[in-house]
Design an enzyme around this catalytic site. Structure first.
Site, PDB file in Angstrom:
ATOM      1  N   GLY A 127       0.832  -1.198   0.000  1.00  0.00           N
ATOM      2  CA  GLY A 127       0.000   0.000   0.000  1.00  0.00           C
ATOM      3  C   GLY A 127       0.856   1.233   0.000  1.00  0.00           C
ATOM      4  N   ARG A 167       0.863   5.793   4.854  1.00  0.00           N
ATOM      5  CA  ARG A 167      -0.313   6.018   5.709  1.00  0.00           C
ATOM      6  C   ARG A 167      -1.563   5.366   5.165  1.00  0.00           C
ATOM      7  NH1 ARG A 167       3.499   8.236   8.477  1.00  0.00           N
ATOM      8  NH2 ARG A 167       3.907   6.073   8.195  1.00  0.00           N
ATOM      9  N   ALA A 175      11.634  -5.258  12.763  1.00  0.00           N
ATOM     10  CA  ALA A 175      11.598  -3.859  12.323  1.00  0.00           C
ATOM     11  C   ALA A 175      12.837  -3.557  11.499  1.00  0.00           C
ATOM     12  CB  ALA A 175      11.550  -2.937  13.534  1.00  0.00           C
ATOM     13  N   HIS A 222       5.011   3.548  16.180  1.00  0.00           N
ATOM     14  CA  HIS A 222       4.734   2.147  15.857  1.00  0.00           C
ATOM     15  C   HIS A 222       4.933   1.249  17.077  1.00  0.00           C
ATOM     16  CE1 HIS A 222       4.523   1.650  11.226  1.00  0.00           C
ATOM     17  NE2 HIS A 222       4.082   2.833  11.566  1.00  0.00           N
ATOM     18  N   GLY A 274      -2.408   2.367   6.307  1.00  0.00           N
ATOM     19  CA  GLY A 274      -2.847   1.444   7.345  1.00  0.00           C
ATOM     20  C   GLY A 274      -2.274   0.042   7.215  1.00  0.00           C
TER      21      GLY A 274
END
Lengths: 173, 173, 173
Positions: A14, A17, A39, A55, A19
């Site tokens: 995506g 921002r 991460a 996060h 999601g």
């Protein structure tokens, strides 16, 4: 809601921002704890440090976090096979390697191979970056090409591919 | 064709020139006139003035237009509940506030609250702006983050979310 | 897998490195050879020359390639009606004309008219470029507007529209 049963790789793509991370966490925590979060972010400035902190703050008890800005394949292999795993995200990992001058195509091929191995439920997040006009600098163009190729490789081996729009998943595969 | 029955919020997302406004107008005018159009555009240069004129020229008899470059929540509340309403668009509204130095997160939260209220059929248009490479300036990055968060908030309260591609709607929700 | 039967136009849209060309070739070669490939790329620098060479290397025996950086409508008309045809891509064609200072809206209208004619199976590739933040230069903004309008015109006359994400098709129409 797409199936995210054990033994399957879900690839979440995506924009910024959109999601992706929140949705990936929701899918991962539908499986029993403990969960591992790999991460890839590096906090090289305040802006990025703030994003990382945001996060982290969202993840609650039950998560263990592993930092792997470069050695992602190794970090994945170190997680017990049956444990739900979230990798967030391939875009920062790719960016770290490209800025360091590494051979991102070779590294991407190795990573896609690791991601094709069967293991417990895992969720891999990446950005789609190719839907704007052509970047006006060569590094930007190289990055978006490398990201597009990597995304194609991962999508090809994933069991499910979700394209996130405004926090909502569209199932592509 | 997605259901756009009375008492429902349809959120239309898409890129530049993806046909969002035209499709929203088509959906709105499937309901009986009169219709209200809330425009958030400001004509601060010739390029924008031309776009506004083009959009206005497309709308025929039966439409009343309200300009609300800033006070969108108030403009929405002033429209009779049962009247079909088109808000075009959240991106310019957000941009107006950001360039004016306002607190866009607070304003976005207020707006999402207003949009969650039940009323007659309404159609809200916004841009997806996060699918290119990372903008090379901080303002661009802040804008795309704020837009992404706003889009997620609105999508969460919308009854239907459409992602427009080349004039065609893909139903996300 | 969408239907790509004879006598139909399939329009493939997507971002950079989203697998548009490879998927279009796969769909075209599902029909009997010979196939015609109309290439709109111009190799004005090494980077583009390399891309063209990569695309050519992927196409095997059975393909004949026609270069049409400008006269695309004419090139299409010259291909026998029943022969599977791939046009790759509208974005470079549009860019060539815009950089040459031609009237791209008139040319786009002519092209959309040509693409609306019935013929054997054909596959037309284009980029979606409007999903990033507003370009910071006027040429970039004009290009993305022209591309968006062209994509809408072609999508309107296409029998099928596919939005490519990471090498995978989402059927829009």
């Amino acid at each position: 809601m797409p199936d995210t049963s054990a033994g399957s790789l879900t690839f979440l793509l995506g924009g910024a921002r959109s999601g992706k991370s929140a949705h990936a966490e929701k899918l991962a925590t539908a499986h029993p704890a403990p969960w591992t979060y790999i991460a890839t972010a590096q906090s090289w400035d305040d802006e990025m440090a703030e994003r990382i902190a945001l996060h982290r703050a969202r993840r609650t008890e039950g998560w263990s976090t592993v930092d792997a800005p470069f050695d992602l394949a190794e970090a994945v292999r170190a997680v017990p096979d049956e444990r739900p795993l979230l990798v967030d995200c391939l875009t920062l990992w790719l960016s770290n390697h490209m800025l360091a001058g590494h051979d991102v195509d070779a590294l991407s091929a190795e990573l896609a191979h690791v991601l094709s191995a069967p293991r417990g439920p895992w969720f891999v997040v990446s950005n789609e970056v190719g839907l704007g006009i052509v970047p006006d600098n060569a590094l930007g163009r190289r990055f978006r090409d490398a990201q597009g190729r990597l995304n194609q490789s991962v999508a090809a081996v994933a069991d499910r591919v979700l394209f996130m729009v405004a926090g909502l998943p569209m199932q592509v595969k």
